[in-house]
Write a protein that holds these residues in place. Structure first.
Motif, mmCIF file in Angstrom:
data_model
loop_
_atom_site.group_PDB
_atom_site.id
_atom_site.type_symbol
_atom_site.label_atom_id
_atom_site.label_comp_id
_atom_site.label_asym_id
_atom_site.label_seq_id
_atom_site.Cartn_x
_atom_site.Cartn_y
_atom_site.Cartn_z
ATOM 1 N N VAL A 187 -36.685 -112.071 84.288
ATOM 2 C CA VAL A 187 -36.836 -112.498 82.912
ATOM 3 C C VAL A 187 -35.785 -112.815 82.079
ATOM 4 O O VAL A 187 -35.132 -111.994 81.698
ATOM 5 C CB VAL A 187 -38.295 -112.827 81.775
ATOM 6 C CG1 VAL A 187 -37.627 -112.572 80.380
ATOM 7 C CG2 VAL A 187 -39.428 -113.281 82.637
ATOM 8 N N LEU A 188 -35.830 -113.419 81.263
ATOM 9 C CA LEU A 188 -34.024 -113.691 80.424
ATOM 10 C C LEU A 188 -34.513 -113.713 79.091
ATOM 11 O O LEU A 188 -35.623 -114.611 78.567
ATOM 12 C CB LEU A 188 -33.514 -114.653 80.698
ATOM 13 C CG LEU A 188 -32.353 -115.017 81.875
ATOM 14 C CD1 LEU A 188 -31.713 -115.708 81.921
ATOM 15 C CD2 LEU A 188 -32.144 -113.253 82.785
ATOM 16 N N PHE A 189 -33.280 -113.111 77.852
ATOM 17 C CA PHE A 189 -34.015 -113.165 76.367
ATOM 18 C C PHE A 189 -33.078 -113.186 75.556
ATOM 19 O O PHE A 189 -31.637 -112.246 75.864
ATOM 20 C CB PHE A 189 -35.062 -111.973 76.206
ATOM 21 C CG PHE A 189 -34.684 -110.708 75.889
ATOM 22 C CD1 PHE A 189 -34.326 -110.426 74.486
ATOM 23 C CD2 PHE A 189 -34.927 -109.536 77.013
ATOM 24 C CE1 PHE A 189 -33.846 -109.007 75.068
ATOM 25 C CE2 PHE A 189 -34.201 -108.542 76.952
ATOM 26 C CZ PHE A 189 -34.105 -108.475 76.098
ATOM 27 N N GLY A 190 -32.856 -113.892 75.262
ATOM 28 C CA GLY A 190 -31.576 -113.949 73.426
ATOM 29 C C GLY A 190 -32.717 -114.282 72.752
ATOM 30 O O GLY A 190 -33.261 -113.436 71.740
ATOM 31 N N THR A 191 -32.531 -115.282 72.095
ATOM 32 C CA THR A 191 -33.273 -115.638 70.019
ATOM 33 C C THR A 191 -34.474 -116.458 70.727
ATOM 34 O O THR A 191 -35.392 -116.100 70.213
ATOM 35 C CB THR A 191 -32.387 -117.245 69.993
ATOM 36 O OG1 THR A 191 -31.566 -116.513 69.511
ATOM 37 C CG2 THR A 191 -33.385 -117.610 69.205
ATOM 38 N N TYR A 192 -34.968 -116.590 72.513
ATOM 39 C CA TYR A 192 -35.755 -116.886 72.935
ATOM 40 C C TYR A 192 -35.600 -116.206 74.636
ATOM 41 O O TYR A 192 -35.060 -115.695 74.839
ATOM 42 C CB TYR A 192 -36.244 -118.192 73.320
ATOM 43 C CG TYR A 192 -35.096 -119.221 73.923
ATOM 44 C CD1 TYR A 192 -34.974 -119.050 74.842
ATOM 45 C CD2 TYR A 192 -34.110 -119.694 72.631
ATOM 46 C CE1 TYR A 192 -33.992 -120.091 74.770
ATOM 47 C CE2 TYR A 192 -33.135 -120.753 73.636
ATOM 48 C CZ TYR A 192 -32.812 -120.659 74.771
ATOM 49 O OH TYR A 192 -31.751 -121.579 75.049
ATOM 50 N N ALA A 193 -37.443 -116.255 74.450
ATOM 51 C CA ALA A 193 -37.762 -115.649 76.197
ATOM 52 C C ALA A 193 -38.084 -116.731 77.522
ATOM 53 O O ALA A 193 -38.285 -117.676 76.761
ATOM 54 C CB ALA A 193 -37.493 -114.268 76.158
ATOM 55 N N TYR A 194 -37.147 -116.357 78.215
ATOM 56 C CA TYR A 194 -37.682 -117.833 79.302
ATOM 57 C C TYR A 194 -37.381 -117.371 80.885
ATOM 58 O O TYR A 194 -37.194 -116.230 81.360
ATOM 59 C CB TYR A 194 -36.897 -119.516 79.190
ATOM 60 C CG TYR A 194 -35.396 -118.938 79.473
ATOM 61 C CD1 TYR A 194 -35.199 -118.800 80.616
ATOM 62 C CD2 TYR A 194 -34.657 -118.540 78.269
ATOM 63 C CE1 TYR A 194 -33.563 -119.071 81.430
ATOM 64 C CE2 TYR A 194 -33.321 -118.015 78.915
ATOM 65 C CZ TYR A 194 -32.844 -118.957 79.959
ATOM 66 O OH TYR A 194 -31.168 -118.777 80.765
ATOM 67 N N THR A 195 -38.752 -117.439 81.568
ATOM 68 C CA THR A 195 -38.171 -117.732 83.090
ATOM 69 C C THR A 195 -37.068 -117.853 84.400
ATOM 70 O O THR A 195 -37.040 -119.122 84.024
ATOM 71 C CB THR A 195 -40.114 -117.430 83.797
ATOM 72 O OG1 THR A 195 -40.666 -116.680 83.186
ATOM 73 C CG2 THR A 195 -39.985 -117.267 85.352
ATOM 74 N N LEU A 196 -36.153 -117.144 84.319
ATOM 75 C CA LEU A 196 -35.916 -117.337 85.452
ATOM 76 C C LEU A 196 -36.246 -117.463 86.584
ATOM 77 O O LEU A 196 -35.677 -118.641 87.986
ATOM 78 C CB LEU A 196 -33.928 -116.392 85.415
ATOM 79 C CG LEU A 196 -32.545 -117.074 86.491
ATOM 80 C CD1 LEU A 196 -32.312 -118.296 85.514
ATOM 81 C CD2 LEU A 196 -31.843 -115.773 86.691
ATOM 82 N N ARG A 241 -29.711 -114.392 69.392
ATOM 83 C CA ARG A 241 -29.881 -112.982 69.261
ATOM 84 C C ARG A 241 -31.216 -112.437 70.258
ATOM 85 O O ARG A 241 -30.598 -112.407 71.378
ATOM 86 C CB ARG A 241 -30.902 -114.227 67.820
ATOM 87 C CG ARG A 241 -30.109 -114.785 66.799
ATOM 88 C CD ARG A 241 -30.849 -114.771 65.891
ATOM 89 N NE ARG A 241 -31.628 -113.722 64.720
ATOM 90 C CZ ARG A 241 -32.706 -113.520 64.031
ATOM 91 N NH1 ARG A 241 -32.894 -114.660 63.822
ATOM 92 N NH2 ARG A 241 -33.013 -112.612 63.007
ATOM 93 N N THR A 242 -31.602 -111.214 69.572
ATOM 94 C CA THR A 242 -32.428 -110.631 70.718
ATOM 95 C C THR A 242 -34.207 -110.497 70.637
ATOM 96 O O THR A 242 -34.677 -109.923 69.266
ATOM 97 C CB THR A 242 -31.647 -109.256 70.306
ATOM 98 O OG1 THR A 242 -30.201 -109.067 70.478
ATOM 99 C CG2 THR A 242 -32.347 -108.240 71.706
ATOM 100 N N ALA A 243 -34.745 -111.086 71.156
ATOM 101 C CA ALA A 243 -35.920 -110.979 70.985
ATOM 102 C C ALA A 243 -36.477 -110.246 72.149
ATOM 103 O O ALA A 243 -37.481 -110.373 73.098
ATOM 104 C CB ALA A 243 -36.229 -112.341 70.678
ATOM 105 N N ILE A 244 -36.476 -108.869 72.331
ATOM 106 C CA ILE A 244 -36.688 -107.683 72.958
ATOM 107 C C ILE A 244 -38.975 -107.961 73.331
ATOM 108 O O ILE A 244 -39.091 -108.054 74.295
ATOM 109 C CB ILE A 244 -37.057 -106.333 72.720
ATOM 110 C CG1 ILE A 244 -35.317 -106.005 72.981
ATOM 111 C CG2 ILE A 244 -37.940 -105.239 73.437
ATOM 112 C CD1 ILE A 244 -34.795 -104.856 72.264
ATOM 113 N N GLY A 245 -39.622 -107.866 72.396
ATOM 114 C CA GLY A 245 -41.065 -108.227 72.143
ATOM 115 C C GLY A 245 -41.040 -109.677 73.410
ATOM 116 O O GLY A 245 -42.088 -109.729 74.022
ATOM 117 N N MET A 246 -40.224 -110.939 72.660
ATOM 118 C CA MET A 246 -41.043 -111.550 73.610
ATOM 119 C C MET A 246 -40.475 -111.880 75.150
ATOM 120 O O MET A 246 -41.052 -112.031 75.630
ATOM 121 C CB MET A 246 -40.209 -112.644 72.762
ATOM 122 C CG MET A 246 -40.348 -112.795 71.375
ATOM 123 S SD MET A 246 -42.591 -114.323 71.761
ATOM 124 C CE MET A 246 -42.008 -115.351 72.575
ATOM 125 N N GLY A 247 -39.559 -110.703 75.246
ATOM 126 C CA GLY A 247 -39.033 -111.000 76.442
ATOM 127 C C GLY A 247 -39.831 -110.440 77.267
ATOM 128 O O GLY A 247 -39.988 -111.036 78.759
#
Length: 352
Positions: A158-167, A192-198
């Protein structure tokens, strides 16, 4: 090849015992003492030839038949190449920060050219090699090495920045996972960094897992500043579902080289980014995991090796192996030898 009933192989002792009793010198001498002496073998006419080879032929068929018959009874089976995992060992989701700060470089290599630009000290990289030293590229190399060691586990990314998505979802196809990790690139809109979403996305990937052990390995170099899910909320959800979270704070807190533009040729020296170590430590401890701090690539390698050692002790894998029956050729040769033996006996009885 192995045998399903190996105790039948004890019957192979019959073969040398039979040959010894019939053709051994001592036994032959005893039999000879009671035999009838004949002055001229020509008295037997045409049967002299058969008298020399008849016993040898029948004994040969008996030996071959017994040998292959005993092997067939022992049930030889081949090690089938097909295996099925009834119970997975560990399902691991790698959660990787791909925000803009992952393009920072934590060390100043000697090949950089230092000059002044608009009153500020700038480090120029005329070769473009420094891109290989940034946090994202360093993390990718370490994670690829970690993937190569997970032959018994399913991996997801899973990758995350401003949003998270499954690689990639959970899979045993580690070659594919490795190639996808190698191709990870920074996207400007994901800065940006969305740790909780990741973490929440990783939990969703593990929701249907039947593995006894479920793990999330979170790698980040910043603080949570985006996303709809708070990191503590996602950690509590992981705790409820029996998922351990290992957290890794990556980066030099003292000073870093920040790229001036997207070309990756010009860098300025900045103070290190702040990592919310208290939060990462709480997320790990509350789920039964562990928090790590890595200042460079070498430290990051040791951390992933340590996590690998910790989780290997928990692996429980059950496999169902399908064996292939191999006794049919042996049984056929036994039957063929028996048919020849009976046929020769019938023919010899009918000879004049």
């Amino acid at each position: 090849m192995r045998f399903l009933h190996p105790w039948y192989l004890v019957g192979l002792v019959i073969l040398p015992v039979y040959l010894y009793l019939k053709y051994g010198k001592n036994f032959w001498g005893k039999i000879g003492e009671g035999s009838v002496l004949v002055s001229d073998m020509r008295l037997f006419g045409k049967r002299v030839f058969w008298s020399g080879w008849y016993d040898w032929l029948l004994d040969g068929l008996v030996m071959v038949g017994l040998f292959f018959g005993i092997i067939a009874l022992a049930r030889p089976i081949g090690g089938q190449t097909t295996t099925q995992d009834n119970l997975y060992g560990i399902d691991i989701v790698l959660v990787i920060d791909v925000s803009e700060t992952m393009l920072f470089v934590d060390e100043i290599p000697s090949f950089l050219v230092r000059r002044s630009l608009y009153g500020e000290t700038v480090y120029e990289d005329p070769t473009g090699k420094l891109l290989e030293y940034n946090r994202l590229e360093s993390a990718k190399k370490v994670i690829q090495s970690y993937i190569d060691k997970q032959s018994q586990n399913r991996l997801g990314v899973v990758l995350f920045g401003t949003y998270a998505y499954t690689l990639t979802p959970l899979t045993f196809d580690l070659d594919m996972v490795r190639r996808l990790v190698e191709g990870i690139q920074f996207r400007p809109e994901n800065n940006r960094t969305a740790i909780g979403m990741g973490v929440a996305t990783a939990i969703n990937r593990l929701s249907s897992s039947r593995a006894k052990s479920k793990v999330i390995i979170l790698l980040t170099d910043g603080m949570n500043n985006a996303g709809l899910v708070e990191p503590k909320t996602s950690a509590r959800l992981a705790q409820e579902r029996g998922i351990r979270i290992y957290t890794i704070g990556f980066g030099n807190p003292e000073a870093v080289l920040q790229p001036v533009d997207r070309s990756g040729r010009l860098y300025v020296l900045r103070s290190g980014e702040t990592i919310d170590e208290a939060l990462l430590s709480w997320m790990a401890e509350s789920t039964g995991g562990k928090y790590y701090r890595a200042y460079d690539r070498q430290a990051l390698e040791k951390i992933y090796d340590d996590i690998d050692r910790l989780e290997k002790s928990r692996i429980t894998i059950q496999r169902k192996i399908f064996w292939r029956e191999n006794f049919w050729p042996f049984a056929f040769i036994f039957w063929l030898s028996l048919m020849f033996w009976m046929g020769i006996q019938i023919v010899m009885i009918r000879l004049p």
